[in-house]
Write a protein that holds these residues in place. Sequence first.
Motif, mmCIF file in Angstrom:
data_model
loop_
_atom_site.group_PDB
_atom_site.id
_atom_site.type_symbol
_atom_site.label_atom_id
_atom_site.label_comp_id
_atom_site.label_asym_id
_atom_site.label_seq_id
_atom_site.Cartn_x
_atom_site.Cartn_y
_atom_site.Cartn_z
ATOM 1 N N GLU A 1 0.864 -1.195 -0.082
ATOM 2 C CA GLU A 1 0.066 -0.016 -0.042
ATOM 3 C C GLU A 1 0.534 1.333 -0.075
ATOM 4 O O GLU A 1 0.194 2.453 -0.004
ATOM 5 C CB GLU A 1 -1.033 -0.005 1.270
ATOM 6 C CG GLU A 1 -2.077 -1.105 1.304
ATOM 7 C CD GLU A 1 -2.900 -1.116 2.373
ATOM 8 O OE1 GLU A 1 -2.545 -0.608 3.357
ATOM 9 O OE2 GLU A 1 -3.488 -1.967 2.542
ATOM 10 N N TYR B 1 3.006 4.259 -1.230
ATOM 11 C CA TYR B 1 3.540 5.148 -2.238
ATOM 12 C C TYR B 1 4.988 5.339 -2.092
ATOM 13 O O TYR B 1 5.429 6.265 -1.351
ATOM 14 C CB TYR B 1 2.801 6.544 -2.441
ATOM 15 C CG TYR B 1 1.386 6.319 -2.821
ATOM 16 C CD1 TYR B 1 0.972 6.349 -4.225
ATOM 17 C CD2 TYR B 1 0.349 6.185 -2.053
ATOM 18 C CE1 TYR B 1 -0.224 6.212 -4.561
ATOM 19 C CE2 TYR B 1 -0.951 6.025 -2.568
ATOM 20 C CZ TYR B 1 -1.053 6.241 -4.062
ATOM 21 O OH TYR B 1 -2.476 6.060 -4.257
ATOM 22 N N ARG C 1 -2.164 5.864 1.387
ATOM 23 C CA ARG C 1 -2.212 4.296 1.241
ATOM 24 C C ARG C 1 -2.909 3.788 -0.113
ATOM 25 O O ARG C 1 -3.827 4.208 -0.280
ATOM 26 C CB ARG C 1 -2.917 3.669 2.514
ATOM 27 C CG ARG C 1 -2.352 3.948 3.923
ATOM 28 C CD ARG C 1 -2.909 3.050 4.846
ATOM 29 N NE ARG C 1 -2.497 3.664 6.181
ATOM 30 C CZ ARG C 1 -2.739 3.082 7.295
ATOM 31 N NH1 ARG C 1 -3.725 2.058 7.581
ATOM 32 N NH2 ARG C 1 -2.474 3.648 8.501
ATOM 33 N N HIS C 2 -1.958 3.166 -0.843
ATOM 34 C CA HIS C 2 -2.536 2.551 -2.268
ATOM 35 C C HIS C 2 -3.506 1.455 -1.900
ATOM 36 O O HIS C 2 -3.382 0.316 -2.236
ATOM 37 C CB HIS C 2 -1.447 2.229 -3.110
ATOM 38 C CG HIS C 2 -1.737 2.449 -4.429
ATOM 39 N ND1 HIS C 2 -2.482 1.251 -4.987
ATOM 40 C CD2 HIS C 2 -1.536 3.299 -5.329
ATOM 41 C CE1 HIS C 2 -2.697 1.475 -6.115
ATOM 42 N NE2 HIS C 2 -2.379 2.831 -6.514
ATOM 43 N N GLU C 3 -4.679 1.789 -1.291
ATOM 44 C CA GLU C 3 -5.830 0.650 -1.132
ATOM 45 C C GLU C 3 -7.039 0.969 -2.208
ATOM 46 O O GLU C 3 -6.852 2.236 -2.927
ATOM 47 C CB GLU C 3 -6.479 1.222 0.361
ATOM 48 C CG GLU C 3 -5.365 0.926 1.326
ATOM 49 C CD GLU C 3 -6.339 0.805 2.837
ATOM 50 O OE1 GLU C 3 -6.483 -0.123 3.090
ATOM 51 O OE2 GLU C 3 -6.013 1.896 3.443
ATOM 52 N N ARG C 4 -8.082 -0.043 -2.286
ATOM 53 C CA ARG C 4 -8.894 0.246 -3.224
ATOM 54 C C ARG C 4 -9.905 1.050 -2.732
ATOM 55 O O ARG C 4 -10.624 0.828 -1.537
ATOM 56 C CB ARG C 4 -9.464 -1.241 -3.318
ATOM 57 C CG ARG C 4 -10.419 -1.431 -4.675
ATOM 58 C CD ARG C 4 -10.690 -2.807 -5.106
ATOM 59 N NE ARG C 4 -11.432 -3.504 -3.807
ATOM 60 C CZ ARG C 4 -12.361 -3.411 -3.398
ATOM 61 N NH1 ARG C 4 -13.306 -2.519 -4.200
ATOM 62 N NH2 ARG C 4 -12.807 -3.907 -2.133
ATOM 63 N N ARG D 1 -7.187 6.932 -0.776
ATOM 64 C CA ARG D 1 -5.728 6.671 -0.903
ATOM 65 C C ARG D 1 -4.844 7.908 -0.177
ATOM 66 O O ARG D 1 -3.839 7.718 0.079
ATOM 67 C CB ARG D 1 -5.411 6.479 -2.431
ATOM 68 C CG ARG D 1 -5.593 5.437 -2.936
ATOM 69 C CD ARG D 1 -5.639 5.168 -4.519
ATOM 70 N NE ARG D 1 -6.194 3.803 -4.697
ATOM 71 C CZ ARG D 1 -6.128 3.406 -5.965
ATOM 72 N NH1 ARG D 1 -5.774 4.122 -6.915
ATOM 73 N NH2 ARG D 1 -6.231 2.053 -6.183
ATOM 74 N N GLN D 2 -5.797 9.129 -0.280
ATOM 75 C CA GLN D 2 -5.041 10.023 0.616
ATOM 76 C C GLN D 2 -6.138 10.568 1.613
ATOM 77 O O GLN D 2 -7.309 10.596 1.531
ATOM 78 C CB GLN D 2 -4.805 11.448 0.022
ATOM 79 C CG GLN D 2 -4.566 12.579 1.106
ATOM 80 C CD GLN D 2 -3.959 13.945 0.215
ATOM 81 O OE1 GLN D 2 -3.213 14.167 -0.697
ATOM 82 N NE2 GLN D 2 -4.376 14.812 0.728
#
Length: 426
Positions: free
Chosen positions: A65, A67, A113-116, A123-124
């Motif tokens: 997750e 970046y 976090r690079h979540e769905r 994600r932010q």
Amino acid sequence: MSTLQAIRGMNDILPDEAELWEQFEELVRDWLRVYGYRPMRMPLVEPTPLFARAIGEVTDIVEKEMYSFTDSLNGEQLTLRPEGTASCVRAVLQHSLLYDSPRRLWYMGPMFRHERPQKGRYRQFHQVGVEALGYAGPDVDAEQIVMGARLWDDLGLTGIELEINSLGQPDERARHRADLIAYLEQHRDRLDADGQRRLHTNPLRILDTKNPAMRELVEGAPTLMAYLGEASLKHFEGVQTLLKDAGLPYRINPRLVRGLDYYNLTVFEWVTDQLGAQGTVCAGGRYDGLIAQLGGKPAPACGFAMGVERLLALWADQGNRHERPVPDVYVVHQGELAGRHAFRVAEHLRDVGFVVHLHCGGGGFKAQMKKADAAGATIAVIIGDDEARANEATIKALREDSGQRRIAVERLAETASEWILGNECE
Ligand code: HAM
């Protein structure tokens, strides 16, 4: 040309909403002051190894997750912070803040976090993080939990429930882990793909599974609580005694393990069923090993962070309405001399504390008065070249029918006060 869009999962916060955020932030600042917490501001970007070391190599955050990118100028591996605890501890160590006394610190800001993306998961997103460093006793854990309850109260929020657990100490967890792996290995065929993958890397997270097909398996697994020694149990009881004294209801959830590796002893989450799948509005716990793990002299610590978007969604759902701020005064003017006089009059009124919108952009008196009315101003100050030459202005009440009066600029502030106060008193 097509217009550019924000990155998926990263939201613009427009004025109506941003004002609600400010209202929330003001409340939060007051609440933190009451408990003696002091503010910190850390960079949004940190060296990648900080998070790998603090959060754990085999966590969802670090595995998939973050970046992360390479600084093209010097080749350094960097990461947009996915949370604040690691940065806060890094800063505390870098600046020797624990040198003479423990610290109560807080921070607020965006995390990545690079979540769905889905409702309540971005994600932010933004956290208010609260960290107490250098405190060992269960009193700080309990105080931080009670703090949460007070904030929900200050915000007028209901339906947020408290879950707590103890993760014990690393040696206790190691013994539990060995037995847990042995148990799960016996039932390997019943593990889903995630479970198979985590079996030897992070078996505790298997207990946290959302897969209903694994529920029975998980329920029969050895529980960590049975492996806790006397000191860990005493700490947990200490927390519970203070929560009971405070009259705060809680539920012990033995499956509460958290998604970050740095925790030991007390962990807790505040959850609501009013936000759909993303119902955890606040979470944290003790992390006594992290400071040493990041190179500091060993010192205990405890903290939590809340998800601002989730809390604000709940706040709005529960009826908190944003009120658009309105100016006290709207200054309208026509003519070149009048424009310069109006500019000075507006500044003069601001000097004495009024919220003043000066009409900019020209137009006739009639159109400007419409704008004054639409802005919700209490009074309009009207200036033409005539008034400008006489150093005067015309004052007109917009919310009641009390006519208008032309007066000297020296008397304007006083008269405006009387009119505005008179209006507020009704
Ligand atoms: P966390 O559980 O990862 O803990 O995050 C804390 C809170 O941030 C969550 O309960 C949730 O409300 C919010 N949150 C997390 N991810 C998202 C997301 N993708 N979108 C919206 N909200 C989200 C920590 O971050 C720890 N640093 C907490 C802590 C502080 N422990 C000790 N000190």
